[in-house]
Every structure is written in structure tokens, then in C-alpha cells.
Design a protein around this motif. Structure first.
Motif, PDB file in Angstrom:
ATOM      1  N   THR A   4       0.842  -1.196   0.000  1.00 44.27           N
ATOM      2  CA  THR A   4       0.000   0.000   0.000  1.00 44.27           C
ATOM      3  C   THR A   4       0.870   1.236   0.000  1.00 44.27           C
ATOM      4  O   THR A   4       0.570   2.208  -0.707  1.00 44.27           O
ATOM      5  CB  THR A   4      -0.915  -0.013   1.232  1.00 44.27           C
ATOM      6  N   LEU A   5       1.955   1.191   0.748  1.00 44.46           N
ATOM      7  CA  LEU A   5       2.859   2.340   0.767  1.00 44.46           C
ATOM      8  C   LEU A   5       3.407   2.602  -0.625  1.00 44.46           C
ATOM      9  O   LEU A   5       3.433   3.738  -1.106  1.00 44.46           O
ATOM     10  CB  LEU A   5       4.003   2.066   1.751  1.00 44.46           C
ATOM     11  N   TYR A   6       3.801   1.530  -1.303  1.00 45.07           N
ATOM     12  CA  TYR A   6       4.310   1.656  -2.673  1.00 45.07           C
ATOM     13  C   TYR A   6       3.255   2.310  -3.554  1.00 45.07           C
ATOM     14  O   TYR A   6       3.539   3.249  -4.306  1.00 45.07           O
ATOM     15  CB  TYR A   6       4.667   0.258  -3.193  1.00 45.07           C
ATOM     16  N   SER A   7       2.024   1.811  -3.444  1.00 45.19           N
ATOM     17  CA  SER A   7       0.959   2.305  -4.317  1.00 45.19           C
ATOM     18  C   SER A   7       0.681   3.775  -4.058  1.00 45.19           C
ATOM     19  O   SER A   7       0.499   4.557  -4.983  1.00 45.19           O
ATOM     20  CB  SER A   7      -0.318   1.514  -4.091  1.00 45.19           C
ATOM     21  N   VAL A   8       0.663   4.124  -2.768  1.00 44.67           N
ATOM     22  CA  VAL A   8       0.370   5.516  -2.422  1.00 44.67           C
ATOM     23  C   VAL A   8       1.466   6.415  -2.976  1.00 44.67           C
ATOM     24  O   VAL A   8       1.194   7.457  -3.579  1.00 44.67           O
ATOM     25  CB  VAL A   8       0.254   5.656  -0.885  1.00 44.67           C
ATOM     26  N   LEU A   9       2.717   5.983  -2.830  1.00 49.26           N
ATOM     27  CA  LEU A   9       3.838   6.807  -3.308  1.00 49.26           C
ATOM     28  C   LEU A   9       3.836   6.897  -4.825  1.00 49.26           C
ATOM     29  O   LEU A   9       4.066   7.942  -5.411  1.00 49.26           O
ATOM     30  CB  LEU A   9       5.156   6.214  -2.807  1.00 49.26           C
ATOM     31  N   ARG A  10       3.522   5.767  -5.474  1.00 47.91           N
ATOM     32  CA  ARG A  10       3.529   5.771  -6.935  1.00 47.91           C
ATOM     33  C   ARG A  10       2.392   6.636  -7.463  1.00 47.91           C
ATOM     34  O   ARG A  10       2.545   7.350  -8.466  1.00 47.91           O
ATOM     35  CB  ARG A  10       3.377   4.339  -7.432  1.00 47.91           C
ATOM     36  N   ASP A  11       1.257   6.590  -6.760  1.00 45.94           N
ATOM     37  CA  ASP A  11       0.114   7.410  -7.151  1.00 45.94           C
ATOM     38  C   ASP A  11       0.515   8.881  -7.091  1.00 45.94           C
ATOM     39  O   ASP A  11       0.217   9.654  -8.018  1.00 45.94           O
ATOM     40  CB  ASP A  11      -1.036   7.112  -6.179  1.00 45.94           C
ATOM     41  N   GLU A  12       1.224   9.220  -6.023  1.00 43.23           N
ATOM     42  CA  GLU A  12       1.658  10.600  -5.864  1.00 43.23           C
ATOM     43  C   GLU A  12       2.640  10.983  -6.974  1.00 43.23           C
ATOM     44  O   GLU A  12       2.571  12.070  -7.550  1.00 43.23           O
ATOM     45  CB  GLU A  12       2.323  10.731  -4.490  1.00 43.23           C
ATOM     46  N   TRP A  13       3.529  10.041  -7.299  1.00 38.82           N
ATOM     47  CA  TRP A  13       4.537  10.294  -8.336  1.00 38.82           C
ATOM     48  C   TRP A  13       3.869  10.470  -9.696  1.00 38.82           C
ATOM     49  O   TRP A  13       4.242  11.334 -10.493  1.00 38.82           O
ATOM     50  CB  TRP A  13       5.508   9.124  -8.335  1.00 38.82           C
ATOM     51  N   GLU A  14       2.862   9.644  -9.959  1.00 41.21           N
ATOM     52  CA  GLU A  14       2.175   9.732 -11.248  1.00 41.21           C
ATOM     53  C   GLU A  14       1.387  11.013 -11.370  1.00 41.21           C
ATOM     54  O   GLU A  14       1.094  11.476 -12.475  1.00 41.21           O
ATOM     55  CB  GLU A  14       1.259   8.516 -11.441  1.00 41.21           C
ATOM     56  N   ASN A  15       1.002  11.564 -10.217  1.00 44.93           N
ATOM     57  CA  ASN A  15       0.342  12.865 -10.264  1.00 44.93           C
ATOM     58  C   ASN A  15       1.313  13.914 -10.786  1.00 44.93           C
ATOM     59  O   ASN A  15       0.945  14.761 -11.602  1.00 44.93           O
ATOM     60  CB  ASN A  15      -0.138  13.227  -8.865  1.00 44.93           C
ATOM     61  N   ASP A  16       2.563  13.816 -10.345  1.00 45.16           N
ATOM     62  CA  ASP A  16       3.565  14.774 -10.818  1.00 45.16           C
ATOM     63  C   ASP A  16       4.007  14.443 -12.237  1.00 45.16           C
ATOM     64  O   ASP A  16       4.314  15.327 -13.013  1.00 45.16           O
ATOM     65  CB  ASP A  16       4.791  14.748  -9.891  1.00 45.16           C
ATOM     66  N   ARG A  17       4.089  13.180 -12.562  1.00 48.19           N
ATOM     67  CA  ARG A  17       4.595  12.786 -13.882  1.00 48.19           C
ATOM     68  C   ARG A  17       3.600  11.853 -14.537  1.00 48.19           C
ATOM     69  O   ARG A  17       3.765  10.645 -14.537  1.00 48.19           O
ATOM     70  CB  ARG A  17       5.933  12.085 -13.719  1.00 48.19           C
ATOM     71  N   PRO A  18       2.563  12.404 -15.116  1.00 45.44           N
ATOM     72  CA  PRO A  18       1.499  11.558 -15.672  1.00 45.44           C
ATOM     73  C   PRO A  18       2.005  10.636 -16.764  1.00 45.44           C
ATOM     74  O   PRO A  18       1.396   9.594 -17.020  1.00 45.44           O
ATOM     75  CB  PRO A  18       0.500  12.563 -16.229  1.00 45.44           C
ATOM     76  N   GLU A  19       3.155  10.977 -17.401  1.00 42.70           N
ATOM     77  CA  GLU A  19       3.634  10.131 -18.494  1.00 42.70           C
ATOM     78  C   GLU A  19       4.155   8.793 -17.972  1.00 42.70           C
ATOM     79  O   GLU A  19       4.328   7.856 -18.742  1.00 42.70           O
ATOM     80  CB  GLU A  19       4.715  10.869 -19.293  1.00 42.70           C
ATOM     81  N   GLY A  20       4.380   8.700 -16.654  1.00 41.51           N
ATOM     82  CA  GLY A  20       4.941   7.470 -16.105  1.00 41.51           C
ATOM     83  C   GLY A  20       3.889   6.404 -15.838  1.00 41.51           C
ATOM     84  O   GLY A  20       4.218   5.311 -15.395  1.00 41.51           O
ATOM     85  N   LYS A  21       2.659   6.709 -16.119  1.00 43.32           N
ATOM     86  CA  LYS A  21       1.569   5.796 -15.793  1.00 43.32           C
ATOM     87  C   LYS A  21       1.736   4.470 -16.529  1.00 43.32           C
ATOM     88  O   LYS A  21       1.885   4.450 -17.753  1.00 43.32           O
ATOM     89  CB  LYS A  21       0.246   6.445 -16.172  1.00 43.32           C
ATOM     90  N   GLY A  22       1.728   3.393 -15.795  1.00 45.01           N
ATOM     91  CA  GLY A  22       1.757   2.089 -16.412  1.00 45.01           C
ATOM     92  C   GLY A  22       3.118   1.668 -16.925  1.00 45.01           C
ATOM     93  O   GLY A  22       3.272   0.598 -17.481  1.00 45.01           O
ATOM     94  N   LYS A  23       4.135   2.515 -16.734  1.00 47.99           N
ATOM     95  CA  LYS A  23       5.472   2.164 -17.229  1.00 47.99           C
ATOM     96  C   LYS A  23       6.287   1.542 -16.102  1.00 47.99           C
ATOM     97  O   LYS A  23       5.988   1.709 -14.918  1.00 47.99           O
ATOM     98  CB  LYS A  23       6.166   3.431 -17.730  1.00 47.99           C
ATOM     99  N   GLU A  24       7.337   0.866 -16.544  1.00 50.38           N
ATOM    100  CA  GLU A  24       8.237   0.272 -15.548  1.00 50.38           C
ATOM    101  C   GLU A  24       9.028   1.384 -14.873  1.00 50.38           C
ATOM    102  O   GLU A  24       9.499   2.302 -15.550  1.00 50.38           O
ATOM    103  CB  GLU A  24       9.185  -0.684 -16.254  1.00 50.38           C
TER     104      GLU A  24
END
Lengths: 461, 617
Positions: free
Chosen positions: A437-457
Motif C-alpha cells: 500500500t505504501l508503494y501504491s500511495v507513493l507511486r500514485d503521488e509520483w504519477e500525479n507529478d509525472r502523468p507520463e509514467g503511468k503504467g510504465k516500468e
């Protein structure tokens, strides 16, 4: 009643229907199986030395006889519970047992109501400086409440009547008021929760930030220009509105206010307790017991067997290490998840549920239900992480835990290692879920800043 | 403690009345009584006194110096020490000898009135000094009586002696139920006697016989006795009470191993239809068994202990047998005998060996011999059990039966170890008559983990001809692995409950005591073999959680394409490609022709394919 009507009743008043059904379920269980509450009260997974209902009865007995209930090794629960329970009829009678079940059901309903309000407030999705890109995937408030109310862990804990149910109720109350921006109420509620059992103290930083965030949002809303009238429209537009920093409360002053309120509330509670009792002995008895672990009764946590097997010379050192370890999470969570304070609070609750000295499944049930407040990020953990193994481990622990405890204590065909191994698996499963869950929350936050990273490795650097 | 002092006042008065100081400075008595079931009760009692003034001046004559100095050093004014084993079968043997007042619970029991002193910790220091010194004196583990095993009962015990400043004295009580009483405790016990067990009735006390008894208790009681405020003596009474199995004790020394009796020697019941050459139903023994002092104790009484000042009487034997029973006294000297319906007394003044022998005899008595006991019906029966199963929780259940036609007030004392956690809210009383029984008084001190045991005192009235059951639930604690004894799975001993039957002025003039048997409490045990494994496994789980959480917290995310490949990964890839190249080359070399040209062609082909791949990239 036709199904469509029933469905429409549910859609119109989901909360009322859920609360009613949950209360009926709990009271019916207690009425149909009159032995069940006593049986669950005796289970080590539910009742620990610091929350057992049976020990509360013993403390109550001593209190009513005019003795100091804390001048002994059995009772370690908060003093203000004593006058409350002495009002109820004796739980040895059928009526007393039913009354206590009704009281605990009411507490569960309060908690459920709070969870409903937290979910409705959307604090998990939107904060002052952050808006989740997945806010359309948020779980509905009614389903999160239903998960809390019909969670087998919660139901069992309600019937087993440990006093940690009070802690969960006040923690939920605090979070819900924090989500409304009621700073004083939230701080007071978390002070009561910390007074009942020590560890909610660790939630104070997260709740403080949550309050600050909500208060700032409200302030900025009040001073906002007329073209963006409501908060939701602002959010949908995704426009970052420049906020006048001068109208915002100062964080340092705000933190001082919260700390002062908390200290004051705690002091009032402790003085009130002292007024009831002949001595200050309750302070070491209630608050030093989870710190020094004199009572090593098995529970689903990691402490008990470790300190049974610990060499005497290293006991105090490791007690210190374990407590520092728990303390080590509170502030880092707040620093890293400052933009999502509710997530920080929920994750801290997870750390408490897994690592607290007298762990019990009531806390775990509450935490798992609160985790659903972060339901919008679950897709990330299910794609990128190990959710299935973690859930399988939790299920495995749930089923085998009581069986192995029976093998050790009653059948004599297994030894302590059986139950210990299961508590390890259980803690590991919960930990993996927490990390995911921590990973997901952090990644969600990161994707908010960098929408192009969605779904990428991605990589961590 | 003040309440205790007030309560103790009537008994203090009573003791001044009843316990008139003995006229003799040293006195020894033997009480013999055959009991049903082929048992023999033998009660030895040795009483010595010394004036308190000479005791204070360190002038010991009859009082043992070793003990006296310990008592003086630790400011102990009254001491009671008990070593006990076995169980008094009060249903067939009747009331306990000496009213149970010289009896202890299984193991070692000690209680003493110690001067409190001015400093707060002085009492604990003196008590600790007392038990540690006595531990050395009696070769017993008394030094293990620490704070967790010490209690201060409020109403269960009262001082037997006369104390002028009772307010300054505190009662401390400790028990060691798991202590095995044996010869090593008897030897120092005998050394306290003036004749050291060499002469007088103490010459009968042989460790082999004493500790082969069905029930035995040794006691040492030191108390000051005053006839007037300035005329005080310090009295030490040492008793040994045993119940011997006559047949077992009379087994000859040269053939001590019990073997089956040859069939020719067994008296057979010939009325049985299956009685034949090779089948025998043993006939029930009728009449009185043969026994003699020298056979039962291994030797006759060796002379006397000539300490009496006038030399007229040195010891007395009291033998409780029916009037018709033949008793042969074998001695060279003169003895005086008084005989009545149920008992005979012998006073032996001279320095001679003495043996008493009772032949086998059938008495014409009205009742069967098994139903008769020289002791009356006990004042009270008490038993106690642990109920429940499993190692998590259990219950205590005590049964108190009053066989007397009058109601009796009792005080029930339990000192429980801290790892047994009783729940007093579950304490219930049930009377057989259906009447409601409530404790008149209750003194309860809950246990503190590792510091203090539970102490429970209940004052209850047991109605006439009825049974009162008391029960409560408890939880069994799990201990640290270093706190278990080596035989952890045997269980832990729970000390006996002490029942004090309060004297009823119309029926009995002295309080009686009885003790239940001690109990065995099984506790859950951890695995003793794996402290390292547990530390390692738990730490691994915690490190896993800590590591993965802080890994996420301190590092930030970046797209995989943005991250430069790490130098190690590049190297690894190069090595992998090389191996792959070799693997591809090797089969090509095998199945191809053997000429060099062909090899070259292959090599070129290989190069070409690689180029193609590069283009794709």
C-alpha cells in the motif's frame, strides 16, 4: 418487499441500512449463541493482558471492593473505564452480558459512522497540494463502512469485548473530525485513545498534519475568488489556485496548539483518574506494562515469544530497540506522505497493528477496513506488487493460528513453535500488505507529478 | 498489622493461661498409637527452656546455640519451622495430632514474628537474613524464600508466645512446596537436641525409617513464655510426627527389597470355592498386628537423656492401646506404668535400653478394628483440587466439610505463586445445604508479576453437618524461558492452603489447623532449545518490514528509461552475451565439417547474423 424496493432503500439510506444490519448481526449472534461472547473473551487472539474483558471484570471487582485495582498484576486498563463499567449490570448475569454486547455494538457503529464520514470527505484523494489522478476509482463510502462492519475480525472483536474497541472508536472519531478540520475535537479524541492504550500517541503527527491541511483548505476556500465556487469544481478543473500564504495559519503555531491541546486533554484525563483512585500507581500499571512487557501471554504479535526466549542480560536493550523501532515510523511517514496525511495515518495504524506489544485481531480488523479508504490505489499494488501472496498468508494465518494454539495449549501434540510460526506468517502477510500500500500511495503521488509514467516500468533511485 | 494485633489479644490471654511454663528445663515425650490400616503413629516431642535473661546474655544451656544466635541476630521473637511430607489420611486416621498446630504443608514452611525496626527496609533484610541462615543450618533451600514467596497473613496465625511489644512485630510467612524433605534435614534437626539423637527417645529417629513413613512432619517452634512480666523463659519445642506402615517398617534390614510372599506363607481364605493348591485368596487380617519398637525403628530406645535436675523422670511414653491388649516392656531397669481404659503411660527414669513389644492378638471388641481410631472425628475435612484442562486457564476448587453438630468459623488462607493469576470476581461459595454462604471477612493482596504472590484469607462459617465448596477461576502465566526449572513439564507446585478452625468456646478451647495437599500446576512451556532461532526469525521479519518500508520512503521513483544502467548490470550483460556466443559457437563447431574453410564460412555466417540483429535493434 420486492428486491427492487429493497435495493432502493439501500441506495437511499445506505448508512442506516448497514448500521442496522450490523447491529442486528452482533446482537443476534450473542442471543443465538449465548456461550460465544465468553468463548471469544478467552481467545488469546482477541483478549490480551492490556485489553481483556475478563481482566476488566477483575479490576472492576477490586475497584468496587474499595481496593486499588492497580496494586496487582492482572489489571492494566485505563482507570476511567472502571466507573463506566460499574454502571452496567454485572456481566456474570445474562442481562449484564447483553448490555455489554450492546455497548460494544454501539462503539462499533460509532466507528463505522466515522469511517463513513472519512470516506465521504474525500480526504484520502484530495489534499491541499495533491489530487490523486485515480480519484474516480475511489471506493464508495458505503462499501468501506460495510467492509468494516461485516469484517469477521471486527465482529469477533466486538463479541470478545476487548477495551481496545474503545481505542479504535476514539481513533476513528479523531480521524473523522480531523477530516472535517475540527482540530480541537480531533486532538481530544486522539488524547482519549492514547489514554486508553498508549500507542495511538504515534498517530498524533499524522492527525496534526491532516487537521492543518483541512484547516488550510477551508481558509483558502473562504478567501477564494467567486468564479471557483466549490471545492469539487476546483478539483475537477484541476487548476492550481494560487493561495495567499498570509491567510494560512502558521504551521509552527498550529503544531504548538495541537500539542498543547493534546497535553492538556491527557492531563485532565489523568487527573480525573487520580481522583477516582487512591494512588498514582495506575500510571506504571497501565502505561509501563506495554513498555516493559511483564506479562508474556501469547498473542498474534511478534513481541511475546521473542521476549520469552530473550536472554536476561539483553532484555532491556531489546525492549528499547523494539520501541524505538515503532517510534521510527511515525515521523518519516509524515515527512514523506505530507501531501497525503490520511494515508500516513492509515499506514501508521498498520504499523501499530502489526508491531504493537500486545497485538490483537481487533486492531488488525480496524486497520484492514481503514486500508480500503485508500482503495483507489489498490490497482497499483495488485499490478506491481505481491498482494495475492500477502492475502493468502493472512488467510493462512487466520485459519491455522487457532488450530496451532489448540495443538500447543490443549492437545499437547505441538509445541510453542507452531503458534509462533503462525504469528510470524501473519505478521509477514500484514507487513507485505502494508508495504504494498505504501508503494501504491507513493507511486500514485509520483504519477500525479509525472502523468507520463503511468503504467510504465519504474526504478527507485 | 494493628488489626492483627487486636485480634491476637484474646489468644495472647489464652496462651498465658494455658501455656504455663514447664517445670522441667528439658522434657521429652513419645506418643505411640496404632492406626487403622496397619499403621503406627509415633509422635516425638522434645521441649527445652531457658530463662530469657540468660538467653539475652548469650548463655545457652538447653537451648541450641546455633539457632539462638540466628534468632538474636535477626531479631526474631517467635519462630515456627516445618518440614513435611505425605498426606494425613484424616478419613481413616481421624483428627490430626496436636490439633494440626505442629504440622506443615508439603515441603518446608516457615513463619516468624520479626521486630520491624525503624528503617523501612530493615524488616525485609532481617527476614532475608533469617531464611538464609536457617537455610544453611537445616540444609534446606529456605534461601529461595524471596519477596515473591513471602506473605504476611493477617488473621491466619497468632503468636503462641507472650510478647510484650506485639505492635513492633511483623508476621512473615513463606513456603517451599517443592522442597524434598530428607535425611539431610533430619541430621541438623537432631543436632539441636541436647543428646544429639544418641540417647533417649531420639535414638529411635533413624532417617531410613522416618522418611519411609506414609506421612511425616518435623517442626521447630521457638516462643517466649511468661508466667509473670519479668519471669520469662524461651521455649523451643521440636516435634517429629510420623505415620509408619508397620509391615513395611518391620521388613528386615538384610532383606529390604519387597518380594512377593511365597504362597505357602499366605493365609488363604479357604471358604472361596476356587481355593486350591495354586490359587489363594488372601485372608483378611483380623485382630492386632505384632509390632515392637526395635523392629519398627530398627533399634530399642538407648538409655535416656539425663538432663532432668532431680533425676526422677527423663522421658515419658504414652501408648494408646485398648485395655485388653498385651504389652511387653523389655528393660533391665524399673519403670513406672499407669494404665487406664485406652492408654498407658510409662515413665522411664533409668539409663537402660527399653523396648516395647505387642504380640499378635485378636481382641474381643465390639467394632471392627478398621473402624476404630484412637483419634476422634476431625473438626473439619478440607481438600483442594485444580479443575479444568489445558495450559491456558483453570479453576481452583476447595471442599470444606464440617462433620460436627455445630457451626464452625474457619479462616482459609491461600498463598499462590504469582504465575497463577486468580480472578476473584469469579469466587463463588456453595453450601451443600443450599444455604447462602458468604465470607465474613476477606483479605486479598493480588500478585505482582515476579515481585509478590497472591495472598487470600477468607473467614467463613461452615454450618453444622454440611459442606462448603469454594471455587474461582485462574489463568496460567507463561514465563520467560530462564524462569522454568529443568523439569519444566512436570509443573509447578502450589503451596497447601492452610485452614484455621477457630476455637469455639463451648466445644473446643484451642484453634485447630489443617492443611490441604499441595497442588501441581502445569504451565505452558516455550521451546527451550531455540532462543537463537527465535531471535533470528523475529528479527528477520521486523527487518523485512523496516527495510522495505524505509526503502520506499527514502528513495524516489524514476522511469526505467531515465535511469542509466548500472555498471554492474552492463558488465553482467557483457558476460552473458559472451557465454551465449560461446554456446552458439560450440554446436556449430561440432556438427559442421572438419575442414578449416568450412569453419571460416560458418564464422562469417555467424557474423552476418549478428549484424542482422544489430540492424533490427
Amino acid at each position: 418487499m420486492p428486491a427492487s424496493t429493497r435495493a432502493s432503500v439501500y441506495h437511499e439510506h445506505p448508512k442506516a441500512v448497514l448500521l442496522g444490519a450490523a447491529a442486528t448481526l452482533r446482537i443476534l449472534l450473542a442471543l443465538v449463541f449465548p456461550q460465544l461472547p465468553a468463548l471469544l473473551t478467552g481467545r488469546v487472539e482477541i483478549s490480551t493482558p492490556v485489553n481483556s474483558f475478563k481482566r476488566l471484570q477483575e479490576g472492576l471487582y477490586l475497584y468496587e471492593k474499595g481496593l486499588d485495582p492497580y496494586n496487582g498484576g492482572v489489571f492494566h486498563q485505563a482507570p476511567l473505564l472502571l466507573p463506566l463499567f460499574s454502571l452496567l449490570p454485572s456481566s456474570a448475569t445474562w442481562l449484564g452480558s447483553l448490555t455489554s454486547i450492546i455497548l460494544y455494538t454501539a462503539l462499533d457503529l460509532i466507528t463505522a459512522n466515522c469511517i463513513f464520514r472519512i470516506a465521504q470527505s474525500g480526504a484520502a484523494l484530495i489534499s491541499r497540494t495533491f489530487t490523486s489522478p485515480r480519484q474516480d476509482r475511489a471506493w464508495s463510502a458505503a462499501s468501506i463502512t460495510a467492509i468494516y462492519l461485516f469484517n469477521p475480525f471486527t465482529v469477533l472483536a466486538c463479541l470478545g469485548r476487548p477495551t481496545t474497541v474503545f481505542t479504535t472508536a476514539f481513533t476513528a472519531l479523531s480521524l473523522s473530525h480531523a477530516c472535517q478540520g475540527n482540530t480541537i475535537t480531533a486532538t481530544f479524541a486522539i488524547a482519549i485513545a492514547s489514554y486508553i492504550s498508549l500507542h495511538p500517541l504515534l498517530l498524533l503527527p499524522a492527525i496534526g498534519i491532516l487537521c492543518y491541511d483541512q484547516v488550510c483548505q477551508r481558509e483558502s476556500l473562504a478567501t477564494e475568488s467567486s468564479n471557483v465556487s466549490t471545492r469539487s469544481s476546483k478539483v475537477i478543473a484541476g487548476v492550481k489556485v494560487a493561495v495567499d500564504q498570509r491567510t494560512q495559519p502558521k504551521p509552527v503555531i498550529f503544531a504548538a496548539q495541537i500539542s498543547a491541546t493534546f497535553a492538556l486533554a491527557l492531563a485532565v484525563l489523568l487527573l480525573l483518574s487520580r481522583a477516582l483512585l487512591p494512588s498514582w500507581q495506575f500510571i506504571p500499571s497501565v502505561y509501563a506494562t506495554p513498555l516493559t512487557l511483564p506479562d508474556l501471554t501469547p498473542n498474534p504479535g511478534v513481541w511475546w515469544y521473542f521476549f520469552i526466549e530473550m536472554f536476561d542480560a539483553f532484555r532491556s536493550f531489546f525492549l528499547g530497540v523494539f520501541w524505538l523501532h515503532m517510534l521510527a515510523y511515525s515521523v518519516p511517514f509524515c515527512l514523506r506522505l505530507g501531501r497525503q496525511p490520511l494515508a500516513a495515518a492509515v499506514l501508521m495504524m498498520g504499523v501499530i497493528a502489526v508491531f504493537e506489544p500486545y497485538a490483537n485481531i481487533g486492531d488488525v480488523g480496524f486497520w484492514l477496513s481503514c486500508l480500503c479508504l485508500l482503495g483507489h490505489v489498490f490497482e497499483l499494488s495488485s499490478i506491481h506488487r505481491y498482494t495475492f501472496p500477502a492475502l493468502a498468508a493472512i488467510l493462512y494465518g487466520t485459519l491455522l493460528g487457532p488450530a496451532f494454539h489448540h495443538l500447543w495449549i490443549y492437545a499437547g501434540s505441538g509445541n510453542a513453535n507452531f503458534f509462533y510460526a503462525i504469528t510470524l506468517v501473519w505478521s509477514l502477510g500484514l507487513l507485505i500488505l502494508l508495504t504494498d500500500t505504501l508503494y501504491s500511495v507513493l507511486r500514485d503521488e509520483w504519477e500525479n507529478d509525472r502523468p507520463e509514467g503511468k503504467g510504465k516500468e519504474i526504478r527507485q533511485i | 498489622m494493628r488489626i492483627a494485633a487486636l485480634l491476637a489479644l484474646p489468644a495472647w490471654l489464652a496462651s498465658t493461661v494455658h501455656a504455663s511454663p514447664p517445670t522441667q528445663p528439658y522434657d521429652e515425650q513419645l506418643h505411640l498409637a496404632p492406626l487403622p490400616g496397619g499403621n503406627l503413629y509415633a509422635g516425638f516431642s522434645f521441649t527445652a527452656t531457658t530463662p530469657l535473661t540468660s538467653y539475652d546474655e548469650q548463655h545457652f544451656r538447653y537451648f541450641p546455640r546455633a539457632l539462638g544466635q540466628i534468632l538474636q541476630y535477626t531479631h526474631t521473637k517467635e519462630l515456627h519451622l516445618r518440614f513435611a511430607r505425605g498426606r494425613w489420611d484424616d478419613e481413616s486416621w481421624g483428627t490430626r495430632p496436636r490439633g494440626g498446630r505442629r504440622e506443615g504443608g508439603t515441603g518446608v514452611e516457615i513463619w516468624a514474628w520479626v521486630e520491624r525496626g525503624q528503617e523501612p527496609d530493615l524488616l525485609q533484610e532481617r527476614w532475608s537474613g533469617l531464611v538464609n541462615s536457617l537455610s544453611g543450618l537445616f540444609c534446606a533451600s529456605l534461601n529461595f524464600i524471596d519477596g515473591a514467596k513471602t506473605s504476611s497473613p493477617v488473621v491466619s496465625f497468632e503468636p503462641e508466645g507472650t510478647h510484650l511489644n506485639l505492635d513492633n512485630l511483623d508476621l512473615l510467612h513463606g513456603t517451599l512446596p517443592n522442597e524434598v524433605v530428607c535425611t539431610e534435614n533430619l541430621t541438623p534437626f537432631l543436632k539441636l537436641l541436647p543428646c544429639k539423637g544418641k540417647a533417649g527417645i531420639s535414638s529411635l529417629l533413624d532417617g531410613h525409617k522416618i522418611f519411609d513413613a506414609n506421612w511425616q512432619t518435623m517442626s521447630i517452634d521457638v516462643r517466649p513464655v511468661c508466667s509473670a512480666p519479668d519471669d520469662c523463659v524461651l521455649e523451643i519445642q521440636q516435634t517429629v510426627d510420623i505415620v509408619l506402615d508397620i509391615q513395611r517398617s518391620m521388613r528386615p534390614r538384610d532383606n529390604p527389597i519387597p518380594r512377593p510372599v511365597p504362597i505357602e506363607k499366605i493365609p488363604c481364605d479357604e471358604t472361596k470355592e476356587y481355593n486350591a493348591e495354586d490359587t489363594c485368596y488372601p485372608k483378611k487380617f483380623e485382630g492386632e498386628m505384632f509390632w515392637s519398637l526395635s523392629k519398627v525403628f530398627g533399634q530399642p530406645i538407648q538409655g535416656n537423656c539425663p538432663l532432668a535436675e532431680d533425676g526422677t523422670k527423663s522421658y515419658e511414653i504414652k501408648l494408646e492401646v485398648p485395655f485388653e491388649r498385651t504389652v511387653e516392656v523389655i528393660t533391665d531397669g524399673n519403670i513406672s506404668e499407669t494404665k487406664d481404659q485406652s492408654e498407658r503411660r510409662y515413665s522411664v527414669p533409668e539409663q537402660q535400653t527399653l523396648d516395647i513389644s505387642l504380640p499378635e492378638q485378636v481382641l474381643e471388641v465390639h467394632t471392627a478394628p478398621d473402624a476404630r481410631s484412637p483419634f476422634d472425628t476431625p473438626r473439619l475435612y478440607a481438600s483442594r483440587q485444580i479443575t479444568g484442562y489445558g495450559q491456558q486457564r483453570g479453576g481452583m476448587h476447595a471442599v470444606l466439610t464440617n462433620p460436627q453438630p455445630y457451626a464452625q468459623k474457619i479462616i482459609y488462607l491461600e498463598s499462590l505463586p504469582w504465575f497463577l493469576r486468580p480472578f476473584m470476581h469469579t469466587l463463588t461459595f456453595r453450601a451443600s445445604s443450599g444455604a447462602e454462604v458468604r465470607p465474613e471477612k476477606m483479605y486479598y493482596t493480588p500478585a505482582l508479576d515476579r515481585k509478590r504472590g497472591t495472598q487470600l484469607e477468607l473467614q467463613v462459617e461452615v454450618p453444622a453437618h454440611s459442606t462448603v465448596e469454594l471455587s474461582y477461576e485462574f489463568e496460567k502465566a507463561i514465563l520467560r524461558y530462564t524462569e522454568y526449572p529443568p523439569d519444566a513439564n512436570r509443573g509447578f507446585d502450589v503451596p497447601a492452603a492452610v485452614v484455621r478452625v477457630i476455637a469455639n468456646t463451648t466445644e473446643a478451647d484451642q484453634d485447630a489447623y489443617l492443611r490441604t495437599t499441595s497442588l501441581l500446576l502445569p504451565l505452558p512451556t516455550p521451546d527451550f532449545s531455540m532462543p537463537y532461532n527465535v531471535i533470528i526469525l523475529t528479527s528477520t521479519v521486523i527487518a523485512l518490514g523496516f527495510g522495505s518500508i524505509f526503502n520506499l520512503l527514502v528513495r524516489r521513483f524514476a522511469l526505467a528509461s531515465e535511469v542509466p544502467p548500472s555498471p554492474f548490470a552492463t558488465k553482467l550483460k557483457a558476460v552473458r552475451d559472451r557465454i551465449r556466443g560461446l554456446v552458439q559457437k560450440a554446436p556449430a563447431a561440432k556438427d559442421g565439417g572438419e575442414t578449416k574453410d568450412e569453419k571460416k564460412v560458418k564464422g562469417l555466417n555467424g557474423k552476418r547474423t549478428v549484424d542482422v540483429n544489430r540492424k533490427d535493434l
